[in-house]
Design a protein around this motif. Structure first.
Motif, PDB file in Angstrom:
ATOM      1  N   LEU A   1     105.981  59.762   8.346  1.00 35.66           N
ATOM      2  CA  LEU A   1     105.514  59.892   9.792  1.00 35.66           C
ATOM      3  C   LEU A   1     106.279  58.812  10.330  1.00 35.66           C
ATOM      4  O   LEU A   1     106.638  59.005  11.673  1.00 35.66           O
ATOM      5  N   TYR A   2     106.704  57.628  10.075  1.00 38.65           N
ATOM      6  CA  TYR A   2     107.311  56.296  10.768  1.00 38.65           C
ATOM      7  C   TYR A   2     108.217  55.697   9.738  1.00 38.65           C
ATOM      8  O   TYR A   2     107.619  55.678   8.648  1.00 38.65           O
ATOM      9  N   GLN A   3     109.421  55.387  10.181  1.00 42.59           N
ATOM     10  CA  GLN A   3     110.119  54.606   9.211  1.00 42.59           C
ATOM     11  C   GLN A   3     111.131  53.668  10.017  1.00 42.59           C
ATOM     12  O   GLN A   3     111.812  54.212  10.663  1.00 42.59           O
ATOM     13  N   LYS A   4     111.025  52.430  10.053  1.00 46.31           N
ATOM     14  CA  LYS A   4     111.781  51.522  10.840  1.00 46.31           C
ATOM     15  C   LYS A   4     111.705  50.212  10.251  1.00 46.31           C
ATOM     16  O   LYS A   4     111.113  49.989   9.303  1.00 46.31           O
ATOM     17  N   HIS A   5     112.461  49.361  10.761  1.00 49.57           N
ATOM     18  CA  HIS A   5     112.511  47.695  10.608  1.00 49.57           C
ATOM     19  C   HIS A   5     111.547  47.195  11.458  1.00 49.57           C
ATOM     20  O   HIS A   5     111.213  47.610  12.670  1.00 49.57           O
ATOM     21  N   ILE A   6     110.559  46.286  11.038  1.00 53.08           N
ATOM     22  CA  ILE A   6     109.773  45.590  11.486  1.00 53.08           C
ATOM     23  C   ILE A   6     109.647  44.162  11.528  1.00 53.08           C
ATOM     24  O   ILE A   6     110.266  43.782  10.477  1.00 53.08           O
ATOM     25  N   ILE A   7     108.982  43.378  12.284  1.00 54.14           N
ATOM     26  CA  ILE A   7     108.844  42.083  12.099  1.00 54.14           C
ATOM     27  C   ILE A   7     107.474  41.485  11.311  1.00 54.14           C
ATOM     28  O   ILE A   7     107.322  40.785  10.647  1.00 54.14           O
ATOM     29  N   SER A   8     106.527  42.410  11.786  1.00 55.73           N
ATOM     30  CA  SER A   8     105.099  42.369  11.078  1.00 55.73           C
ATOM     31  C   SER A   8     104.373  43.306  11.336  1.00 55.73           C
ATOM     32  O   SER A   8     104.574  44.116  12.082  1.00 55.73           O
ATOM     33  N   ILE A   9     103.285  43.290  10.351  1.00 56.40           N
ATOM     34  CA  ILE A   9     102.348  44.426  10.192  1.00 56.40           C
ATOM     35  C   ILE A   9     100.840  43.852  10.398  1.00 56.40           C
ATOM     36  O   ILE A   9     100.636  42.954   9.413  1.00 56.40           O
ATOM     37  N   ILE A  10      99.951  44.237  10.802  1.00 59.42           N
ATOM     38  CA  ILE A  10      98.482  43.790  10.818  1.00 59.42           C
ATOM     39  C   ILE A  10      97.675  45.304  10.363  1.00 59.42           C
ATOM     40  O   ILE A  10      98.019  46.237  11.147  1.00 59.42           O
ATOM     41  N   ALA A  11      97.200  45.162   9.425  1.00 62.70           N
ATOM     42  CA  ALA A  11      96.344  46.331   8.743  1.00 62.70           C
ATOM     43  C   ALA A  11      94.830  46.008   8.516  1.00 62.70           C
ATOM     44  O   ALA A  11      94.565  45.061   8.131  1.00 62.70           O
ATOM     45  N   PRO A  12      94.249  47.039   8.594  1.00 60.47           N
ATOM     46  CA  PRO A  12      92.792  46.989   8.528  1.00 60.47           C
ATOM     47  C   PRO A  12      92.525  47.230   6.784  1.00 60.47           C
ATOM     48  O   PRO A  12      92.354  48.271   6.472  1.00 60.47           O
TER      49      PRO A  12
END
Length: 82
Positions: A12-23
């Motif tokens: 669904l999604y594929q990229k470079h990220i700095i951070s992720i906040i997840a539940p």
């Protein structure tokens, strides 16, 4: 750090990220670059992604609503299976 979000054998999604906040099952948590290997069950909520800066040098943020899933971090790669 790279992220790959997968649902039903489809990326669904594929990229470079700095951070992720997840539940997580016990509340929201944040993953940053060079995080220790980690795995968590995800519950209903939003994945909050901070993407790399755009051409105007502004941080770009993206939210993805999820029902549940699993998140794994290893060697600066985050994999989310929904």
């Amino acid at each position: 750090m790279r992220i790959k979000i997968i649902r039903f054998h489809k990326i669904l999604y594929q990229k470079h990220i700095i951070s992720i906040i997840a539940p997580g099952s016990r509340g929201y948590f944040q993953i940053l670059e060079n995080h220790a290997p980690f795995i968590s069950i995800l519950k209903y909520g939003f994945l909050k992604l901070e993407l790399e800066k755009d051409k105007n040098k502004k941080n770009v943020k993206k939210e993805i609503k999820i029902e549940s899933g699993i998140l794994q971090v290893r060697k600066n790669i985050v994999i989310v299976i929904l």
